[in-house]
Design an enzyme around this catalytic site. Structure first.
Site, short mmCIF file in Angstrom:
data_model
loop_
_atom_site.label_atom_id
_atom_site.label_comp_id
_atom_site.label_asym_id
_atom_site.label_seq_id
_atom_site.Cartn_x
_atom_site.Cartn_y
_atom_site.Cartn_z
N HIS A 82 5.82 -0.51 -2.68
CA HIS A 82 5.38 0.20 -3.89
C HIS A 82 5.43 1.71 -3.74
CE1 HIS A 82 3.05 -3.66 -5.29
NE2 HIS A 82 4.36 -3.76 -5.45
N ASN A 133 0.82 -1.21 0.00
CA ASN A 133 0.00 0.00 0.00
C ASN A 133 0.86 1.25 0.00
OD1 ASN A 133 -2.01 -1.86 0.20
ND2 ASN A 133 -2.41 -1.52 2.37
#
Ligand code: BJW
Ligand code: ZN
Length: 255
Positions: free
Chosen positions: A130, A113
């Site tokens: 990410h 997330n």
């Protein structure tokens, strides 16, 4: 309460999960969009997974940004504004409490997330696989800055070199940040139990951490509303909202 997956003996499965966790010294966790769903952050796949008719796979790529940066930035402006308003939920807080309980350095939380909600809930050892939505970086120089909650120009440019800024997130076809990825792999290799929470487990290399942990001998405990590719290698799959299952598991550790 209605759950999409029928689990005849959730109680026994929770007890098994608590037992595995109680005996573990080192724990590694992989989370995905599902852990933030109860905070009001939309997930990527399934119902509501489209944005202006585009799939993530079509807007979250360097090719899309090169072709139409304004379109890609529209997508990220909306999400920056949405994420600036949300708060962590009981699932995030339970994972932070688990880190406190195990002691520092015994729990590594790798998240796919980009909403920074784990940090907001108090988790300290968080690996953002990410990237992070609130951060921007320059496509022309080394400018990198965290600019949470700030309304950016439609097409934000770098004050140092004039090139376009982009969100500091990892798009499809891009490499994960090297150090963060290495630490996540090490944690998966070395853990005694691996928790997989709220991810469809189809995006690589992140999903590969589950196999890495399994190969290293760690039992895998999955938390999801429904079965995923991870279910076939999980020792225990707990089906239900992570904001309810994780706190319940924590309560059982002391029982
Ligand atoms: C709940 C719940 C509740 C709901 N409680 N649960 C073929 C095979 C293998 C790999 C590839 C392939 N073709 C291409 C690839 C590579 C590609 C990939 O994996 N593609 C697959 C889709 C097939 N990977 C990459 O490109 C990666 N880089 C790479 O491989 O580099 C090497 C390379 C270099 C050069 C050329 C080629 C390769 C990078 C991947 C980066 C992914 N980035 C995104 C966007 C980030 C920025 C942004 O957000 O905009 O990351 S994509 C998107 O998916 C986002 C997420 O982090 C990621 C994972 O999604 P997640 O978290 O699992 O969410 P969902 O929505 O899928 O699932 C939610 C789950 O929660 C569901 O299961 C629900 O049931 C559950 N849930 N509510 C519990 N309350
Ligand atoms: Zn620059």
């Amino acid at each position: 309460m209605h759950h999409p997956v029928d689990q005849p003996d959730l109680d026994a499965d929770l007890a098994r999960a608590a037992d595995l966790l109680r005996r573990a010294q080192r724990v590694a966790v992989l989370t995905g969009a599902g852990v933030s769903a109860e905070s009001g952050v939309p997930t990527f796949r399934g119902a509501g997974g489209l944005w202006e008719g585009h799939r993530v796979e079509d807007v979250a790529t360097p090719e899309a940004f090169a072709h139409d940066p304004a379109l890609v930035w529209r997508f990220y402006h909306l999400r920056r504004a949405a994420v600036a308003k949300v708060r962590p939920n009981a699932g995030h807080f339970a994972l932070a409490a688990l880190e406190d309980r195990l002691g520092s350095d015994q729990l590594t939380l790798a998240t796919q997330n980009i909403d920074a909600l784990h940090k907001a809930a108090g988790s300290r050892r968080v690996l953002e696989l990410h990237g992070r939505l609130s951060r921007v970086r320059c496509t022309g120089c080394d400018y990198l800055a965290d600019r949470p909650g700030e309304e950016l120009p439609e097409l934000p440019r770098c004050l140092k070199c004039g090139e376009l800024l982009r969100p500091d997130v990892v798009w499809f076809h891009e490499m994960l940040p090297h150090r963060v990825w290495r630490e996540a792999e090490e944690a998966a290799e070395a853990c005694d139990v691996f928790l997989v929470v709220g991810t469809s487990a189809i995006v690589y290399p992140a999903a590969g951490l589950i196999q890495t942990a399994r190969r290293g001998g760690a039992p895998v405990i999955e938390f999801n509303l429904e079965a995923t590719p991870a279910s076939s290698i999980a020792d225990v799959s707990l089906f239900g909202p992570s904001g309810e299952l994780l706190p319940e598991l924590l309560r059982r550790l002391d029982a």
